[in-house]
Design an enzyme around this catalytic site. Sequence first.
Site, PDB file in Angstrom:
ATOM      1  N   GLU A 203       0.865  -1.183   0.000  1.00  0.00           N
ATOM      2  CA  GLU A 203       0.000   0.000   0.000  1.00  0.00           C
ATOM      3  C   GLU A 203       0.894   1.223   0.000  1.00  0.00           C
ATOM      4  O   GLU A 203       1.975   1.223   0.588  1.00  0.00           O
ATOM      5  CB  GLU A 203      -0.899   0.008   1.240  1.00  0.00           C
ATOM      6  CG  GLU A 203      -1.736   1.284   1.325  1.00  0.00           C
ATOM      7  CD  GLU A 203      -2.832   1.235   2.381  1.00  0.00           C
ATOM      8  OE1 GLU A 203      -2.692   0.511   3.370  1.00  0.00           O
ATOM      9  OE2 GLU A 203      -3.833   1.957   2.181  1.00  0.00           O
TER      10      GLU A 203
ATOM     11  N   CYS B 248      -6.561   0.874   2.869  1.00  0.00           N
ATOM     12  CA  CYS B 248      -7.526   1.975   2.910  1.00  0.00           C
ATOM     13  C   CYS B 248      -7.417   2.904   1.716  1.00  0.00           C
ATOM     14  O   CYS B 248      -8.370   3.606   1.388  1.00  0.00           O
ATOM     15  CB  CYS B 248      -7.315   2.792   4.175  1.00  0.00           C
ATOM     16  SG  CYS B 248      -7.721   1.897   5.664  1.00  0.00           S
TER      17      CYS B 248
ATOM     18  N   ASN C  58     -12.020  -3.357   0.278  1.00  0.00           N
ATOM     19  CA  ASN C  58     -10.915  -3.611   1.217  1.00  0.00           C
ATOM     20  C   ASN C  58     -11.483  -4.035   2.560  1.00  0.00           C
ATOM     21  O   ASN C  58     -11.743  -5.210   2.788  1.00  0.00           O
ATOM     22  CB  ASN C  58     -10.043  -2.364   1.346  1.00  0.00           C
ATOM     23  CG  ASN C  58      -8.979  -2.512   2.420  1.00  0.00           C
ATOM     24  OD1 ASN C  58      -8.329  -3.562   2.513  1.00  0.00           O
ATOM     25  ND2 ASN C  58      -8.812  -1.509   3.257  1.00  0.00           N
ATOM     26  N   GLU C  59     -11.703  -3.074   3.461  1.00  0.00           N
ATOM     27  CA  GLU C  59     -12.295  -3.434   4.767  1.00  0.00           C
ATOM     28  C   GLU C  59     -13.732  -2.943   4.771  1.00  0.00           C
ATOM     29  O   GLU C  59     -14.007  -1.817   5.184  1.00  0.00           O
ATOM     30  CB  GLU C  59     -11.505  -2.770   5.896  1.00  0.00           C
ATOM     31  CG  GLU C  59     -10.210  -3.472   6.168  1.00  0.00           C
ATOM     32  CD  GLU C  59      -9.384  -2.810   7.272  1.00  0.00           C
ATOM     33  OE1 GLU C  59      -9.667  -1.658   7.647  1.00  0.00           O
ATOM     34  OE2 GLU C  59      -8.437  -3.456   7.748  1.00  0.00           O
TER      35      GLU C  59
HETATM   36  O1  AHR Z   1      -2.140  -1.642   6.766  1.00  0.00           O
HETATM   37  C1  AHR Z   1      -2.625  -0.411   7.197  1.00  0.00           C
HETATM   38  C2  AHR Z   1      -4.136  -0.305   7.094  1.00  0.00           C
HETATM   39  O2  AHR Z   1      -4.763  -1.170   7.983  1.00  0.00           O
HETATM   40  C3  AHR Z   1      -4.723  -0.670   5.771  1.00  0.00           C
HETATM   41  O3  AHR Z   1      -4.694   0.376   4.893  1.00  0.00           O
HETATM   42  C4  AHR Z   1      -6.136  -1.025   6.107  1.00  0.00           C
HETATM   43  O4  AHR Z   1      -6.698  -1.970   5.236  1.00  0.00           O
HETATM   44  C5  AHR Z   1      -6.068  -1.490   7.537  1.00  0.00           C
HETATM   45  O5  AHR Z   1      -6.982  -0.842   8.316  1.00  0.00           O
END
Ligand code: AHR
Length: 614
Positions: A25, A212, A345-346
Amino acid sequence: MSTIRIDASERGVDVNSKMIGLFFEDINYGADGGLYGELLENRSFDFFPTKVYPDISPLYAWETLGGATLTSETDSPTNSVNPQYARLCAKAGDGICNKAYDGIALVKGDKYYFSFYARGEALVRITTGHDNSTVFAVTGGWKHYEGILTATESVNDAKLYITLENDASVDIDMCSLFPQKTFRNRRNGLRADMAQALYDMRPGFLRFPGGCIVEGNGLDNRYRWKDTIGDIETRKCNWNRWQNANVGEEYVAHNYFQSYGLGFYEYFLLCEDLECEPLPVLNCGMGCQYQCDETVSGEQLEEYIQDALDLIEFANGSDSSTWGKVRAKMGHKKPFGLTYLAIGNEQWNEKYFERYEKFQKAISEKHPEIRLITSSGPSAAGKEFDNAYEWLRGKDPSFAFMVDEHYYVSADWLLKNTNRYDSYDRSLPKVFAGEYACHISPSQPRPNSLEAAVAEAAMMCGFERNADVVFFASYAPLFARIGYTQWTPDLIFVNGHDLFLTPSYYVQQMFAKNLPTYTLKASVSDDIHASVGFDEKNGEYIVKIANYGNEKTVDIEIAGASVKEAEAQVLTASSKDAVNTMENKSAVIPANVRCDSARTFTAPAYSFSVIRLK
Ligand code: AHR
């Protein structure tokens, strides 16, 4: 004495040879200022005020020299996607310079490509002050100028100077300084040492671009893959949602943007170079549920779904298909071979389920070969997590190949959950442990200590033993640039010219390089964590032992096999709190150990060992 009792005839489950992978990321300056090889910061003067920081300047990272003036302009730009450029008015000898994070690293004798767009009438000198320096005669409308600078000395804190040889006004856009030596020597490529560290881990897959960042702070700055391909000057600059987070006092992330020079095409190329599976994650029509309740539906959602279908065509379509043609034009005629795709993602609950179902229907109709990954929310237990599994119960296996689980947890949690997957319902989709790490303390900075790594290893033994459930696993986050970090712990720490690997990195590497073909059932005493398997290629038994505690003598018995010799790799240090640093990169590194006996193994206090028995 601790014991591991193995029956060589008790075959367990097959292990996916690509189980251990990477999560990338653009957090902690992982892309611009990190893995992406570009050495300049805000190279195209495209930073802009954001809702988090309304005072951000389009000229950030550039300083004027002498009496020069620099203004941000937008009339008749080089392109309409990134319309901002800079106007430099200066007397002979004056100009501008780019500070580029905390300085540009140059290596004596190495070559650096320099290029820029300019408009006007001027003689423009380009130099870092540590090279042969080049003068360009700029004339007329927008043109692209390029050259090569050869470093005459090695320095880590250079700047890039653009000065005028005569009194003039000149428009400048898209300045770039790039090392010739990138990973696999690709143009617009990646920082060689960082990408090499990824290769050396032998990852089975790469999950990208987040995290994120896929969701954005809200939908306005979500990740749109189509903005990240094509000519680098027309990749639409975006602000980074990690702009408002920081470890420590200093607010270095204030001006955090995404140039997208490292975009989807480059991610796919990287996967090819790492010989691993690409695993893109796409926005599912929802903002980050922690920060907003933005969603799209109807025709708007159709656009997001179309983006997913187009991505599959971009990766896998023939070079005569609409998006396959774009890929081929960028230099890759051959398809990339995309198999896995994560939707969201989440994300959690009904709003997510509804949207996932629409994506799933459209994708499985056109591309039943694509294995879809669904989210189970931000944590590994609780209402949202349970709802996700409830929703998946009874669905056709093609509905989702894997469920993405995330857990950033204490060592205690990991040690108590090493058996988490033993009792998972095998009729449900497989598990993708897509983000996990041991957080030694609840608040940052959280050390990447040996203790954290051993707790992760204990959990990973549980992944391996349950390889019929856990198909993929990736530690998170991956990179952190020192002084530009929003989140700890991380796998690899870098500065502008160097890096060090953490104990957690070595655990990942030791697993990835020592996956068995299949597991063997074993009974293991309670005071250690272990996983046992057989490697058909080398004809060796592989025993992994995570010892979270005092030194142990381990009696390893393999019934039904005659073991002649044993070799081990052991990761440990004199203290469980030991960490690696730039000053001491090898405080915790694996050591090769020749075992005196194939039967008795000494597991040092706080250690992770991989023993190969011939
Ligand atoms: O890895 C850091 C963050 O943790 C990521 O962006 C997210 O998916 C999770 O909340």
